[in-house]
Motif scaffolding. Structure first.
Motif, short mmCIF file in Angstrom:
data_model
loop_
_atom_site.label_atom_id
_atom_site.label_comp_id
_atom_site.label_asym_id
_atom_site.label_seq_id
_atom_site.Cartn_x
_atom_site.Cartn_y
_atom_site.Cartn_z
N ALA A 234 0.85 -1.20 0.00
CA ALA A 234 0.00 0.00 0.00
C ALA A 234 0.88 1.24 0.00
N VAL A 235 0.36 2.29 -0.63
CA VAL A 235 1.06 3.57 -0.73
C VAL A 235 0.11 4.67 -0.23
N ALA A 236 0.69 5.67 0.41
CA ALA A 236 -0.10 6.80 0.92
C ALA A 236 0.69 8.09 0.71
N PRO A 237 0.03 9.24 0.82
CA PRO A 237 0.78 10.51 0.77
C PRO A 237 1.80 10.58 1.90
N LYS A 238 2.89 11.27 1.66
CA LYS A 238 3.95 11.37 2.67
C LYS A 238 3.45 11.94 3.99
N THR B 182 -10.65 6.63 0.73
CA THR B 182 -10.82 6.12 -0.64
C THR B 182 -9.48 5.62 -1.14
N LEU B 183 -9.45 4.35 -1.54
CA LEU B 183 -8.22 3.71 -1.98
C LEU B 183 -8.32 3.34 -3.46
N GLY B 184 -7.23 3.53 -4.19
CA GLY B 184 -7.24 3.30 -5.62
C GLY B 184 -6.52 2.01 -6.01
N ALA B 185 -6.95 1.44 -7.15
CA ALA B 185 -6.32 0.25 -7.70
C ALA B 185 -6.63 0.17 -9.19
N THR B 186 -5.81 -0.58 -9.91
CA THR B 186 -6.06 -0.82 -11.34
C THR B 186 -7.39 -1.54 -11.51
N GLN B 187 -8.15 -1.12 -12.51
CA GLN B 187 -9.46 -1.73 -12.79
C GLN B 187 -9.34 -3.22 -13.06
N ALA B 188 -10.23 -4.01 -12.46
CA ALA B 188 -10.30 -5.47 -12.67
C ALA B 188 -8.99 -6.17 -12.32
N SER B 189 -8.30 -5.68 -11.30
CA SER B 189 -7.00 -6.25 -10.90
C SER B 189 -7.09 -6.97 -9.56
N SER B 190 -6.05 -7.75 -9.27
CA SER B 190 -5.96 -8.40 -7.96
C SER B 190 -5.73 -7.38 -6.85
N SER C 72 -0.85 -1.62 -4.99
CA SER C 72 -0.27 -2.15 -6.21
C SER C 72 0.93 -3.00 -5.82
N ASP C 73 1.74 -3.39 -6.81
CA ASP C 73 2.90 -4.23 -6.48
C ASP C 73 4.13 -3.36 -6.23
N LEU C 74 5.05 -3.89 -5.45
CA LEU C 74 6.23 -3.15 -5.03
C LEU C 74 7.07 -2.70 -6.21
N GLY C 75 7.20 -3.57 -7.23
CA GLY C 75 8.02 -3.22 -8.38
C GLY C 75 7.51 -1.99 -9.10
#
Length: 263
Positions: A124-128, A144-152, A190-193
């Motif tokens: 997970a990522v957040a503002p600094k 509210t958390l965001g993610a790529t559409q239709a993703s794991s 999202s993923d770390l990479g």
């Protein structure tokens, strides 16, 4: 007897024709046309993107290029948004999905997946300036958390952070990170990479403590493409043994060494 022999010969010829047709498969098609057609999501580094020189590159693209080179065929890359990858494959527009796709039970019911090419750590990522320090801190009503559409990643939010509200983005991790950086989200998954490069790029984001999930990532082929699936599995074994796969993963996935060459 003569009539019997004619019948036997006709049956044998029919069987040979059937066997010959059965042997013609997706690998024959690839070699016959001299092209390996792949579907990618060119939305941002390090898996698939267009670099500063206008060249399409990234971990998935370079792995697919290596496959095409070893087969002696041309690589043809077709670009789709995330939700368009599976339809493109199932409709026969491409031979393979070359992306950071998790072989979930739902996807594996539609497609054949290769052995894992590499693994992702979902974070997970957040503002600094966010008070959150670990990913569990984002599991709160009103966020509210965001993610790529239709993703794991979206599924991870639903499963592990059900109190928060999910917002999905068709533009992939790049669009999600942009929304977070501009203040339109409280966090993203999202993923770390992928997120490492965006954290470095935007400068106002931070990766929270903890790994939500660790998932295998694989390439996918049509559900009846058994020969191509077995070829992919064998290819992963070969490039693992000669360390070519490890070299690509270290360059593109585990570090940001690629940035100085392509950004």
């Amino acid at each position: 007897m003569r009539r019997f022999l004619k019948s036997v010969m006709a049956l044998a010829a029919a069987c040979m024709t059937t066997v010959s047709a059965a042997q013609a498969d997706e690998m024959d098609d690839i070699l016959g046309r001299g092209e390996l057609r792949i579907a990618v999501q060119t939305q941002g580094p390090p898996v698939s993107f267009v670099d500063k020189n206008g060249a399409r590159t990234g971990l998935a693209v370079e792995l697919a290029q290596m496959m095409a080179d070893d087969l002696g065929v041309k690589l043809v890359v077709q670009d789709y948004d995330w939700k368009g990858l599976i339809p493109a494959l199932l409709s026969g527009k491409v031979d393979m999905i070359a992306a950071d796709m998790t072989p979930t039970p739902q996807r594996a019911a539609q497609l054949l997946f290769s052995r894992p090419m590499f693994y992702q750590e979902t974070v997970a990522v957040a503002p600094k300036d966010s008070p959150a320090t670990k990913w569990q801190d984002l599991n709160k009503s009103g966020l509210t958390l965001g993610a790529t559409q239709a993703s794991s990643y979206g599924e991870a939010i639903k499963k592990y952070m059900p109190e928060a509200t999910l917002k999905e983005f068709a533009g992939g991790t790049a669009a999600t990170a942009q929304a977070l950086s501009s203040g339109r989200l409280d966090g993203m998954v999202s993923d770390l990479g992928n997120v490492t490069s965006f954290v470095d790029e935007f400068g106002n984001l931070k990766i929270l403590e903890g790994v939500i999930t660790r998932e295998p990532l694989a390439f996918a082929v049509q559900p009846n493409a058994f020969h191509l699936k077995l070829w992919l599995d064998n290819y992963v074994e070969l490039i693992t043994a000669d360390n070519r796969l490890e070299a690509k993963i270290n360059y593109w996935w585990k570090t940001t060494d690629w940035a100085k060459d392509h950004k």
